[in-house]
Design an enzyme around this catalytic site. Structure first.
Site, PDB file in Angstrom:
ATOM      1  N   ASP A 149       0.830  -1.208   0.000  1.00  0.00           N
ATOM      2  CA  ASP A 149       0.000   0.000   0.000  1.00  0.00           C
ATOM      3  C   ASP A 149       0.864   1.256   0.000  1.00  0.00           C
ATOM      4  O   ASP A 149       0.539   2.248  -0.658  1.00  0.00           O
ATOM      5  CB  ASP A 149      -0.931   0.026   1.217  1.00  0.00           C
TER       6      ASP A 149
ATOM      7  N   GLU B 243     -31.299 -22.382 -21.788  1.00  0.00           N
ATOM      8  CA  GLU B 243     -30.356 -22.276 -20.667  1.00  0.00           C
ATOM      9  C   GLU B 243     -30.964 -21.384 -19.593  1.00  0.00           C
ATOM     10  O   GLU B 243     -31.545 -20.351 -19.920  1.00  0.00           O
ATOM     11  CB  GLU B 243     -29.055 -21.590 -21.120  1.00  0.00           C
TER      12      GLU B 243
ATOM     13  N   LYS C  57     -31.407 -18.427 -17.210  1.00  0.00           N
ATOM     14  CA  LYS C  57     -30.845 -17.084 -17.309  1.00  0.00           C
ATOM     15  C   LYS C  57     -30.307 -16.702 -15.944  1.00  0.00           C
ATOM     16  O   LYS C  57     -31.061 -16.432 -15.011  1.00  0.00           O
ATOM     17  CB  LYS C  57     -31.906 -16.084 -17.774  1.00  0.00           C
TER      18      LYS C  57
ATOM     19  N   ASP D 272     -28.707 -14.676 -12.998  1.00  0.00           N
ATOM     20  CA  ASP D 272     -28.798 -13.278 -12.595  1.00  0.00           C
ATOM     21  C   ASP D 272     -27.460 -12.833 -12.002  1.00  0.00           C
ATOM     22  O   ASP D 272     -27.275 -12.795 -10.801  1.00  0.00           O
ATOM     23  CB  ASP D 272     -29.929 -13.138 -11.562  1.00  0.00           C
TER      24      ASP D 272
ATOM     25  N   TYR E  30     -21.554 -19.276 -21.715  1.00  0.00           N
ATOM     26  CA  TYR E  30     -22.745 -19.561 -22.518  1.00  0.00           C
ATOM     27  C   TYR E  30     -22.761 -18.960 -23.921  1.00  0.00           C
ATOM     28  O   TYR E  30     -23.719 -19.129 -24.650  1.00  0.00           O
ATOM     29  CB  TYR E  30     -24.012 -19.143 -21.782  1.00  0.00           C
TER      30      TYR E  30
ATOM     31  N   LYS F  51     -32.120 -20.113 -27.390  1.00  0.00           N
ATOM     32  CA  LYS F  51     -31.260 -19.704 -28.495  1.00  0.00           C
ATOM     33  C   LYS F  51     -31.471 -20.655 -29.672  1.00  0.00           C
ATOM     34  O   LYS F  51     -31.430 -21.877 -29.472  1.00  0.00           O
ATOM     35  CB  LYS F  51     -29.791 -19.763 -28.070  1.00  0.00           C
TER      36      LYS F  51
ATOM     37  N   LYS G 201     -38.849 -14.560 -19.282  1.00  0.00           N
ATOM     38  CA  LYS G 201     -38.714 -14.234 -17.865  1.00  0.00           C
ATOM     39  C   LYS G 201     -39.783 -14.922 -17.037  1.00  0.00           C
ATOM     40  O   LYS G 201     -40.887 -15.176 -17.519  1.00  0.00           O
ATOM     41  CB  LYS G 201     -38.847 -12.720 -17.674  1.00  0.00           C
TER      42      LYS G 201
ATOM     43  N   CYS H 218     -46.544  23.457 -15.486  1.00  0.00           N
ATOM     44  CA  CYS H 218     -45.303  22.764 -15.126  1.00  0.00           C
ATOM     45  C   CYS H 218     -44.987  23.060 -13.662  1.00  0.00           C
ATOM     46  O   CYS H 218     -44.927  24.223 -13.269  1.00  0.00           O
ATOM     47  CB  CYS H 218     -44.172  23.250 -16.028  1.00  0.00           C
TER      48      CYS H 218
ATOM     49  N   CYS I 119     -41.423  25.284 -13.720  1.00  0.00           N
ATOM     50  CA  CYS I 119     -41.295  26.649 -14.247  1.00  0.00           C
ATOM     51  C   CYS I 119     -42.628  27.373 -14.353  1.00  0.00           C
ATOM     52  O   CYS I 119     -42.662  28.563 -14.672  1.00  0.00           O
ATOM     53  CB  CYS I 119     -40.586  26.639 -15.600  1.00  0.00           C
TER      54      CYS I 119
ATOM     55  N   CYS J 168     -44.519  20.326 -20.701  1.00  0.00           N
ATOM     56  CA  CYS J 168     -44.253  21.702 -20.314  1.00  0.00           C
ATOM     57  C   CYS J 168     -43.856  22.466 -21.568  1.00  0.00           C
ATOM     58  O   CYS J 168     -43.054  21.989 -22.375  1.00  0.00           O
ATOM     59  CB  CYS J 168     -43.116  21.716 -19.298  1.00  0.00           C
TER      60      CYS J 168
ATOM     61  N   CYS K 214     -37.173  26.314 -19.118  1.00  0.00           N
ATOM     62  CA  CYS K 214     -37.584  25.504 -17.972  1.00  0.00           C
ATOM     63  C   CYS K 214     -36.344  24.857 -17.355  1.00  0.00           C
ATOM     64  O   CYS K 214     -35.629  24.109 -18.015  1.00  0.00           O
ATOM     65  CB  CYS K 214     -38.585  24.433 -18.397  1.00  0.00           C
TER      66      CYS K 214
HETATM   67  S1  IVH Z   1     -26.803 -14.954 -24.092  1.00  0.00           S
HETATM   68  C1  IVH Z   1     -26.627 -11.857 -27.567  1.00  0.00           C
HETATM   69  N1  IVH Z   1     -27.221 -16.674 -22.179  1.00  0.00           N
HETATM   70  O1  IVH Z   1     -28.678 -11.874 -19.808  1.00  0.00           O
HETATM   71  C2  IVH Z   1     -27.026 -12.662 -26.406  1.00  0.00           C
HETATM   72  N2  IVH Z   1     -27.246 -14.358 -21.609  1.00  0.00           N
HETATM   73  O2  IVH Z   1     -30.496  -9.908 -20.983  1.00  0.00           O
HETATM   74  C3  IVH Z   1     -25.989 -12.767 -25.367  1.00  0.00           C
HETATM   75  N3  IVH Z   1     -27.569 -13.904 -19.235  1.00  0.00           N
HETATM   76  O3  IVH Z   1     -26.236  -9.600 -20.854  1.00  0.00           O
HETATM   77  C4  IVH Z   1     -26.448 -13.249 -24.053  1.00  0.00           C
HETATM   78  N4  IVH Z   1     -27.732 -15.995 -18.582  1.00  0.00           N
HETATM   79  O4  IVH Z   1     -25.794 -11.005 -18.744  1.00  0.00           O
HETATM   80  C5  IVH Z   1     -27.120 -15.372 -22.493  1.00  0.00           C
HETATM   81  N5  IVH Z   1     -27.537 -18.320 -20.583  1.00  0.00           N
HETATM   82  C6  IVH Z   1     -27.432 -17.035 -20.889  1.00  0.00           C
HETATM   83  C7  IVH Z   1     -27.545 -16.005 -19.924  1.00  0.00           C
HETATM   84  C8  IVH Z   1     -27.440 -14.671 -20.334  1.00  0.00           C
HETATM   85  C9  IVH Z   1     -27.747 -14.730 -18.191  1.00  0.00           C
HETATM   86  C10 IVH Z   1     -27.576 -12.427 -19.157  1.00  0.00           C
HETATM   87  C11 IVH Z   1     -26.378 -11.740 -19.766  1.00  0.00           C
HETATM   88  C12 IVH Z   1     -26.924 -10.807 -20.801  1.00  0.00           C
HETATM   89  C13 IVH Z   1     -28.321 -10.619 -20.323  1.00  0.00           C
HETATM   90  C14 IVH Z   1     -29.229 -10.227 -21.457  1.00  0.00           C
END
Ligand code: IVH
Length: 686
Positions: free
Chosen positions: A44, A121, A123, A125, A232, A296, A320, A414, A417, A432, A438
């Site tokens: 550091d 796949e 998704k 988070d 992925y 996909k 989703k 508004c 303003c 507005c 404004c």
């Molecule tokens: S494919 C062009 N596969 O979702 C497509 N994305 O809403 C590229 N994510 O930015 C993404 N799991 O952060 C893909 N199995 C998965 C995923 C995935 C999570 C996220 C990723 C992306 C976002 C898009």
């Protein structure tokens, strides 16, 4: 040790060189050999000394300054890296119907009758990252950033066990591999416990914890956090590695990546609903957070043909899970004034947790929405959050309405303003009429001007812009470039200091050169979002040409207006917004002042577009038999051509399909080059 102020320039340069070498050696010992050679305190001290000398001699900051690298001093930030292939996002589906529509659109685009095979796949988070391997060795890892350019977090990614430092087996000379960095629910809870015990701040959810852990300037902190990666997707690859996405996932596994074990090959889209339900049922029991399933198109050849629309692929979608809901009290309705003057009602809520996030505000969209739902101050409301989307008010719990409640009356002036707020017939938004006078509009325009897709000035976020406006440092966009002249004044402000003021000046100077499309977007003209700004930049090429043509387009019926309206994706309504902007002399004065202060770069035709079609104006007419019209358009655009709907003297090529009518005739009359579908395919190289 001599104070930096006492050093001669030559001494300072020599010491900076020595410090760069020593710190780099310490970093290597720490990260690559897992054997630190010096104590943390000594390390550091080296960094501090380096930062102090750099602060005294800013012109001596080295290209390889430790402050610029990951693991650098906190003020240094991360280096930016361009992704070879941009990192895009995904469109969303919220139910079976949306998904069916997505499949139908893809099939229509391709002109296919049969069902499509998919890979599904979970998704994850977390946060997406891109890893670049050269000859099988990890050379760089970056965050997504704005999609085109991310932050170099290589050192941090190297600390993650599931990020292979070297690929097993043979791999292309150069390949970008994409995936999601995440933290398991258990690791998140353990981390928050440790944070609490240490009196440190808590993370709201595993995704924030993962992002916060990865974006640590000191990679040793990242190393102490338990992060994982699921790979992925593919970015750039110097060689073809698979014919299908399913095959690609197998290669990822073979190279040593973790691929989500719940991923499945679906022989047809009909299998998606059952898969979705299965994952939905398994969701709560998974070790990590997911917010849906990504589908996909499996065939990579079809993926390529489908391509992208805006920032989203036509070959993938995120389906989703249903939104999470909660009820709470609506304490007040505030009216926000946006950069185009739109009045937006925002519900002020009693804080409530919705799906792991504390919500205190929700948008009410517009006055019709309030009336339709009859939302009143004092009501108990049902809220929902879907993914990243801003929370919404779904309905009112009427049984809980206080007896003395009154219907909400939307203001017709508004609130900032006092100008009249008008709602043109046929529109839902009340605006507005204060325009540039404004204060709220002026403020929001500036916030937009420096935002990420616009000037993206590091250290000048919306809070700082508002602070500077209040302090009288900023009024219009041109003032931003005078901020460095006030560095001392800024350094003296509360919460600032010399280093942060200097960093801000540097960040501003660094943005004096800007791409034309970003510049156009930054102006915040109504309906000119990123995609339209890009269309305009590509069409007009240079700032000077764009400005002159827009001025000429103010006149309805002028050649310039007709040309503008016929850009595919622009059209008459957007052309009118532009004309309105350019009809205002003060806007032109601002533009010209900015042009004097900045270097606005000419638009570049995309790299792939060096072929015979680059820069050409093409019109398609009649029915094409081997590809659909949207596919033909997308292909032409990918090759750098502009596709137009009408034939004029400026058209370079008219592609004539079956049963072509008046456009083919007009082309012949004007002597424009005509191509058959087969000739078009040959020109496009498909
Ligand atoms: S494919 C062009 N596969 O979702 C497509 N994305 O809403 C590229 N994510 O930015 C993404 N799991 O952060 C893909 N199995 C998965 C995923 C995935 C999570 C996220 C990723 C992306 C976002 C898009």
């Amino acid at each position: 040790m001599r104070p930096p102020a006492d050093l001669s320039e030559a001494d300072a340069a020599a010491e900076l060189a020595r410090l760069a070498a020593e710190i780099a050696a310490a970093d290597r010992a720490y990260h690559e050999h897992d054997a630190p050679e010096i104590t943390d305190a000594a390390y550091d001290a080296l960094r501090r000394r380096n930062a102090e000398i750099e602060a005294r001699f800013p012109h001596l900051v080295r290209a390889d300054s430790p402050g610029r690298r990951v693991g650098g001093a906190p003020s240094g930030g991360f280096a930016k890296v361009a992704h070879i292939v941009p990192m895009l996002s995904l469109g969303n589906a919220f139910g079976a119907e949306d998904f069916a529509e997505f499949c139908e659109r893809a099939r229509r685009f391709l002109g296919l009758k049969e069902a499509l095979a998919f890979v599904a796949e979970p998704k994850i988070d977390g946060l997406s990252i891109s890893l670049t391997y050269e000859d099988g060795v990890l050379v760089r890892g970056a965050t997504r950033g704005d999609g085109a350019e991310g932050e170099d977090v290589t050192a941090n990614l190297r600390t993650i066990a599931s990020v292979p430092a070297r690929l097993h087996g043979s791999a292309p000379a150069r390949i970008e591999i994409r995936g999601e960095v995440f933290m398991t629910k258990a690791d998140f809870l353990a981390l928050n416990e440790a944070q609490e015990a240490a009196g440190q701040k808590l993370f709201a959810n595993p995704r924030n914890a993962a992002a916060g852990s990865l974006r640590q300037l000191d990679a040793r902190i990242t190393a102490g956090r338990r992060l994982s990666l699921f790979a992925y997707a593919m970015g750039h690859s110097s060689a073809r590695v698979a014919e299908t996405h399913w095959e690609y996932l197998a290669r990822l596994s073979a190279w040593g990546f973790q691929v989500n074990p719940l991923s499945r090959h679906l022989a047809s889209e009909a299998e998606a609903a059952a898969f979705q339900a299965g994952i939905g049922a398994a969701r709560a029991g998974l070790a990590y957070d997911i917010d849906g399933v990504v589908y996909k198109v499996d065939d990579l050849g079809l993926q390529e043909r489908l391509g992208y629309v805006g920032r989203e692929p036509r070959w993938a979608i995120a389906w989703k899970f249903p939104a999470e809901q909660a009820t709470t009290l609506l304490q007040d309705i505030a009216i926000q004034v946006g950069r185009t003057g739109a009045l937006t009602p925002v519900a002020q809520l009693q804080p409530v947790n919705v799906g792991g996030v504390l919500v205190t505000r929700a948008t009410l969209h517009n006055e019709d929405e309030i009336a339709r739902k009859d939302v009143r101050v004092g009501d108990t409301v049902v809220l929902q959050r879907a993914g990243d989307v801003i929370p919404q008010i779904v309905s009112v719990v009427l049984e809980k309405r206080p007896p003395d409640s009154v219907a909400y009356v939307f203001p017709d002036t508004c609130p900032v303003c006092g100008s009249a707020a008008l709602r043109p017939p046929g529109e839902v938004v009340r605006r507005c009429t204060g325009g540039l006078t404004c204060a709220a509009q002026a403020e929001e325009r500036l916030v937009h001007f420096v935002s990420r897709a616009a000037f993206d000035i590091e250290g000048l976020g919306d809070k700082t812009v508002r602070e500077f406006i209040a302090a009288g440092l900023l009024r219009g966009p041109a003032d931003i470039f005078a901020v460095p002249d006030h560095e001392q004044e800024i350094a003296a402000r509360e919460g600032w200091g010399e280093t942060s003021a200097r960093n801000l000046s540097r960040a501003i100077e660094a943005r004096r050169t800007i791409a034309l499309s970003r510049f156009i977007y930054a102006l915040g003209i109504r309906r000119i979002g990123e995609a339209n700004a890009k269309l305009l930049a590509r069409h007009y090429g240079s700032f000077g040409n764009w400005r002159d043509q827009m001025k000429a387009a103010v006149a309805i019926g002028s050649d310039a207006r007709i040309d503008l309206s016929s850009i595919v994706g622009i059209g008459p309504a957007i052309a009118e917004e532009l004309a309105e902007f350019f009809a205002e002399p003060r806007n032109i004065a601002t533009l010209d002042e900015l042009n004097r202060l900045l270097t606005i770069e000419d638009a570049v035709v995309p790299a792939a577009a060096e072929g015979v079609l680059a820069g050409k104006s093409i019109v398609f007419t009649g029915t094409l038999t081997t590809m659909t019209r949207p596919e033909a358009k997308a292909l032409a655009e990918r090759l750098g051509a502009k596709v137009s709907d009408s034939v004029s003297k400026r058209t370079d090529l008219v592609v004539v399909g079956e049963d072509a009518g008046s456009k083919a005739k007009k082309a012949a009359e004007l002597g424009v080059r005509i191509a058959t579908e087969a000739q078009w395919r040959a020109l496009a190289g498909v």
